[in-house]
Design a protein around this motif. Structure first.
Motif, mmCIF file in Angstrom:
data_model
loop_
_atom_site.group_PDB
_atom_site.id
_atom_site.type_symbol
_atom_site.label_atom_id
_atom_site.label_comp_id
_atom_site.label_asym_id
_atom_site.label_seq_id
_atom_site.Cartn_x
_atom_site.Cartn_y
_atom_site.Cartn_z
ATOM 1 N N SER A 50 -3.357 21.313 4.030
ATOM 2 C CA SER A 50 -1.952 21.157 3.661
ATOM 3 C C SER A 50 -1.229 20.245 4.647
ATOM 4 C CB SER A 50 -1.277 22.530 3.622
ATOM 5 O OG SER A 50 0.099 22.405 3.328
ATOM 6 N N ARG A 51 -1.528 20.399 5.924
ATOM 7 C CA ARG A 51 -0.912 19.527 6.934
ATOM 8 C C ARG A 51 -1.378 18.083 6.753
ATOM 9 N NH1 ARG A 51 -2.382 23.597 11.910
ATOM 10 N NH2 ARG A 51 -0.968 25.295 11.315
ATOM 11 N N GLN A 55 0.998 14.708 5.759
ATOM 12 C CA GLN A 55 1.061 13.499 6.579
ATOM 13 C C GLN A 55 0.556 12.270 5.840
ATOM 14 O OE1 GLN A 55 -1.188 14.473 10.081
ATOM 15 N NE2 GLN A 55 0.457 15.691 10.988
#
Length: 280
Positions: A50-51, A55
């Protein structure tokens, strides 16, 4: 059971739900793992992916996913070894980061709250100064020669208000005769601090003064003055909503901090002791 209808009760419940959600989404950071075991679970990988997606705006490839897990494992090893050595104890950076995370958890409920228009209207009314349009003024000015006597200024004002043409001004090369639709920053930026406040006190439609600026004295005729105005809610709803949520977040944080503080016994130095410590 009337308390079940209170908005604050709903926010507290939502805050508890966020704590639970965070503990599920960040198991590797909150749960106490076995000292000799590192588990890259599906939940841990989901958080990593998810991170990455946030990004890079896309899903990770297989190689990138493997690299994410490798990086997580290396970080987890270093974190555990640092904790074993006590490197996190007394570290201001670590403490600040933990405080930031707790503050986020305690205030997140407010960011999803959707109040009724009546609540926002009341907030707009109570904090009108935050959302008002600035005062504006249009005026004419005549710069006076340095040392002009008061009696001469009074006579000039009588003549100007009687319709006589203004005399040659002494500062014509420095300042504009007419200024239209100017706010505080423009007026004070051109004439000096405090001039706008003097203009606000003058009557509209007649010559008055003198007004003192950084250039000397002036007689002034206010052409038009528009006071600060509070816009309709529909015009500034997003701004009011953001400010209302910010205020609610502060209230929630203070309430939850107070509730958490009740679980601790806090020992503080007396005023004399504290002063002795300061003097050491």
């Amino acid at each position: 059971m009337a308390f079940l209808k209170e908005p604050f009760f709903h926010f507290v419940v939502l805050g508890v739900a966020i704590f639970v959600w965070f503990s599920v989404q960040q198991p590797g950071e909150i749960a106490e793992p076995d000292a000799d075991e590192i588990v890259v679970s599906e939940q841990v990988f989901a958080a990593l992916a998810s991170r990455f997606q946030a990004q890079m705006q896309r899903e990770p490839t297989s190689d990138e996913a493997q690299a994410l897990m490798d990086q997580y494992v290396r970080s987890e090893v270093l974190v555990r070894e640092a904790r074993a050595l006590g490197l996190d104890s007394g570290d201001g950076v670590v403490r600040n980061r933990l405080v930031q995370k707790m503050a986020f958890l305690m205030t997140s409920a407010a960011q999803s709250a959707v109040p009724e228009n009546a609540v926002l209207q009341q907030h707009l009314t109570d904090h009108a100064a935050k959302f008002q349009t600035p005062a504006m003024v249009s005026f004419e000015q005549i710069g006076l020669k340095s040392g002009t006597p008061s009696a001469e200024i009074d006579a000039l004002l009588v003549d100007l208000n009687a319709g006589e043409a203004p005399p040659e001004e002494g500062l014509s090369s420095l300042l504009q005769r007419s200024i239209l639709n100017a706010g505080l920053n423009q007026v004070d930026g051109s004439f000096g601090r405090g001039v706008f406040a003097q203009l606000e006190a003058l009557p509209v439609g007649q010559w008055a003064g003198p007004v003192t600026s950084g250039f000397g004295q002036h007689v002034v005729r206010i052409i038009e003055y528009t006071p600060p105005q509070t816009p309709d809610l529909v015009e500034v709803r997003d701004l009011v909503l953001a400010d209302w949520r910010s205020a609610l977040a502060n209230d929630l944080r203070e309430a939850q901090e107070a509730a958490l503080m009740e679980a601790y016994k806090v020992s503080r130095p007396t005023a004399d002791t504290l002063q002795n410590w300061i003097g050491q």
